[in-house]
Design a protein around this motif. Sequence first.
Motif, mmCIF file in Angstrom:
data_model
loop_
_atom_site.group_PDB
_atom_site.id
_atom_site.type_symbol
_atom_site.label_atom_id
_atom_site.label_comp_id
_atom_site.label_asym_id
_atom_site.label_seq_id
_atom_site.Cartn_x
_atom_site.Cartn_y
_atom_site.Cartn_z
ATOM 1 N N VAL A 106 -13.653 6.966 4.137
ATOM 2 C CA VAL A 106 -14.322 8.089 3.626
ATOM 3 C C VAL A 106 -13.316 9.383 3.622
ATOM 4 C CG1 VAL A 106 -15.973 9.952 3.538
ATOM 5 C CG2 VAL A 106 -16.716 7.325 3.692
ATOM 6 N N THR A 107 -12.858 9.460 4.994
ATOM 7 C CA THR A 107 -11.830 10.573 5.460
ATOM 8 C C THR A 107 -10.552 10.491 4.374
ATOM 9 O OG1 THR A 107 -12.445 10.401 7.836
ATOM 10 C CG2 THR A 107 -10.416 11.444 7.065
ATOM 11 N N GLU A 108 -9.905 9.352 4.110
ATOM 12 C CA GLU A 108 -8.888 9.104 3.321
ATOM 13 C C GLU A 108 -9.299 9.458 1.844
ATOM 14 O OE1 GLU A 108 -5.104 8.283 1.668
ATOM 15 O OE2 GLU A 108 -5.703 8.954 3.600
ATOM 16 N N ALA A 109 -10.280 9.123 1.320
ATOM 17 C CA ALA A 109 -10.834 9.429 0.023
ATOM 18 C C ALA A 109 -10.858 10.866 -0.212
ATOM 19 C CB ALA A 109 -12.187 8.673 -0.381
ATOM 20 N N ILE A 110 -11.723 11.605 0.895
ATOM 21 C CA ILE A 110 -11.587 13.096 0.732
ATOM 22 C C ILE A 110 -10.585 13.733 0.705
ATOM 23 C CG2 ILE A 110 -12.428 14.985 1.998
ATOM 24 C CD1 ILE A 110 -14.867 13.180 3.035
ATOM 25 N N ARG A 111 -9.503 13.261 1.575
ATOM 26 C CA ARG A 111 -7.988 13.523 1.427
ATOM 27 C C ARG A 111 -7.347 13.682 0.074
ATOM 28 N NH1 ARG A 111 -3.292 12.521 0.847
ATOM 29 N NH2 ARG A 111 -3.502 10.387 0.869
ATOM 30 N N GLU A 112 -7.801 12.266 -0.650
ATOM 31 C CA GLU A 112 -7.204 12.301 -1.814
ATOM 32 C C GLU A 112 -7.687 13.028 -2.969
ATOM 33 O OE1 GLU A 112 -7.231 8.056 -2.782
ATOM 34 O OE2 GLU A 112 -6.180 7.277 -1.230
ATOM 35 N N ALA A 113 -9.030 13.300 -2.876
ATOM 36 C CA ALA A 113 -9.606 13.854 -3.727
ATOM 37 C C ALA A 113 -9.282 15.384 -3.424
ATOM 38 C CB ALA A 113 -11.330 14.246 -3.494
ATOM 39 N N ARG A 114 -9.231 15.909 -2.474
ATOM 40 C CA ARG A 114 -8.462 17.461 -2.236
ATOM 41 C C ARG A 114 -7.379 17.513 -2.761
ATOM 42 N NH1 ARG A 114 -10.956 18.005 3.917
ATOM 43 N NH2 ARG A 114 -13.114 18.730 3.244
ATOM 44 N N GLU A 115 -6.269 16.494 -2.570
ATOM 45 C CA GLU A 115 -5.024 16.805 -3.247
ATOM 46 C C GLU A 115 -5.285 16.639 -4.823
ATOM 47 O OE1 GLU A 115 -1.024 13.917 -3.164
ATOM 48 O OE2 GLU A 115 -2.324 13.959 -1.374
#
Length: 141
Positions: A106-115
Motif C-alpha cells: 500500500v505504501t508503494e502504491a501511494i508513492r506511485e499515485a503521488r508521483e
Amino acid sequence: MGYACPVCETPQRDGEHLAHHLAFTAMLHGDDHEAWLDERVPDWSERDPAGLAAEVTPHAETAEYHEVFEDTADRGRPDVDLGDHDHAAGGGPGAVGSTGETDPEVTEAIREAREMVREAGGDDDDESDSTASDAAADPSA
C-alpha cells in the motif's frame, strides 16, 4: 447502472470507478487485473481515469450498482461500536495495524499515485517545491 469488472465481476459505479478499480488492483496486487490491462491497454499506467475508462468500458458488462448513502446505511441494524475491534487482525492487505504501520504494498502504491499526480501537474504543493529547487539548481532562472 454501472459496470462489472471484466476480471473479477465486482460492480463499479461508472467507467471512471471501473478504471480506478482495475488500475489500483493491478498496482497493488498485480495478478489478473494487471495482465488484463497489459493485454488490452498497454499504456494503462500513463492514462488519466477518463482516458482509461474510455478504453475499458467497452469490455465490461453493465451491472446493477446499488448506491448506499450514510443516512440509509444503518437502517434496521443495531448500533455497533467499531472502536473496540482490532482491524489489523485479519484486515488484509493495506490494513493499518495497532502500531500504525501500513502494508508495504500500500505504501508503494501511494508513492506511485503521488508521483503520477505530480507528473500530471495536479499537486500544487510539490510543483512549487520543485520550482524552488529548480531555481536553486539553475541560478540563471
